[in-house]
Motif scaffolding. Structure first.
Motif, PDB file in Angstrom:
ATOM      1  N   UNK A 186      85.870  27.779  10.306  1.00  0.00           N
ATOM      2  CA  UNK A 186      85.438  26.804  11.316  1.00  0.00           C
ATOM      3  C   UNK A 186      83.927  26.615  11.249  1.00  0.00           C
ATOM      4  N   UNK A 187      83.194  27.717  11.083  1.00  0.00           N
ATOM      5  CA  UNK A 187      81.735  27.641  11.005  1.00  0.00           C
ATOM      6  C   UNK A 187      81.302  26.851   9.774  1.00  0.00           C
ATOM      7  N   UNK A 188      81.920  27.118   8.623  1.00  0.00           N
ATOM      8  CA  UNK A 188      81.566  26.411   7.388  1.00  0.00           C
ATOM      9  C   UNK A 188      81.933  24.936   7.485  1.00  0.00           C
ATOM     10  N   UNK A 189      83.011  24.637   8.171  1.00  0.00           N
ATOM     11  CA  UNK A 189      83.477  23.246   8.298  1.00  0.00           C
ATOM     12  C   UNK A 189      82.482  22.387   9.063  1.00  0.00           C
ATOM     13  N   UNK A 190      81.709  22.993   9.957  1.00  0.00           N
ATOM     14  CA  UNK A 190      80.762  22.213  10.762  1.00  0.00           C
ATOM     15  C   UNK A 190      79.507  21.848   9.990  1.00  0.00           C
ATOM     16  N   UNK A 230      77.385  18.969   3.129  1.00  0.00           N
ATOM     17  CA  UNK A 230      76.824  19.422   1.850  1.00  0.00           C
ATOM     18  C   UNK A 230      75.300  19.452   1.864  1.00  0.00           C
ATOM     19  N   UNK A 231      74.650  18.796   2.806  1.00  0.00           N
ATOM     20  CA  UNK A 231      73.187  18.799   2.889  1.00  0.00           C
ATOM     21  C   UNK A 231      72.684  19.857   3.857  1.00  0.00           C
ATOM     22  N   UNK A 232      73.574  20.732   4.300  1.00  0.00           N
ATOM     23  CA  UNK A 232      73.237  21.842   5.192  1.00  0.00           C
ATOM     24  C   UNK A 232      72.686  21.387   6.526  1.00  0.00           C
ATOM     25  N   UNK A 233      73.169  20.313   7.059  1.00  0.00           N
ATOM     26  CA  UNK A 233      72.820  19.902   8.410  1.00  0.00           C
ATOM     27  C   UNK A 233      74.083  19.899   9.243  1.00  0.00           C
ATOM     28  N   UNK A 234      73.992  20.296  10.519  1.00  0.00           N
ATOM     29  CA  UNK A 234      75.193  20.348  11.330  1.00  0.00           C
ATOM     30  C   UNK A 234      75.820  18.964  11.503  1.00  0.00           C
ATOM     31  N   UNK A 235      77.118  18.925  11.472  1.00  0.00           N
ATOM     32  CA  UNK A 235      77.862  17.690  11.649  1.00  0.00           C
ATOM     33  C   UNK A 235      78.676  17.820  12.939  1.00  0.00           C
ATOM     34  N   UNK A 236      78.651  16.808  13.764  1.00  0.00           N
ATOM     35  CA  UNK A 236      79.428  16.870  14.992  1.00  0.00           C
ATOM     36  C   UNK A 236      80.896  16.668  14.657  1.00  0.00           C
TER      37      UNK A 236
END
Length: 93
Positions: free
Chosen positions: A79-83, A86-92
């Protein structure tokens, strides 16, 4: 309930008492109750005994019980990786 006890102690004579009924009684008993560690230990014991009866083995339930925290950790890691994109910015989500 503590406010009721304080007001009762301040205003009523010492010879007079009170008691809780219904939900208040249950809440008061629950606060005095069994420690969480005992409940957790008994739940692990019951799960172990149920698994031992199901698998008809004393050793196999250990592997199931020891593998469960690792599986939960893996689920949370997924779940943590899914958020993260690929540019290492959090996605809502």
């Amino acid at each position: 309930m503590s406010a009721l006890e304080e007001v009762f102690a301040a205003t009523m004579p010492r010879e007079m008492g009170f008691d809780y009924l219904g939900m208040s009684f249950q809440e008061k008993k629950a606060l005095e109750g069994v420690p969480v560690s005992v409940i957790f230990g008994l739940s692990l014991l019951f799960v172990f005994l149920i698994l031992a009866a199901q698998y008809e083995s004393w050793s196999l339930p250990f592997s199931v019980l020891l593998g469960t925290p690792i599986a939960i950790l893996g689920a949370f890691a997924g779940i943590f990786i899914r958020t993260w994109s690929s540019t290492s910015t959090p996605r809502s989500v």
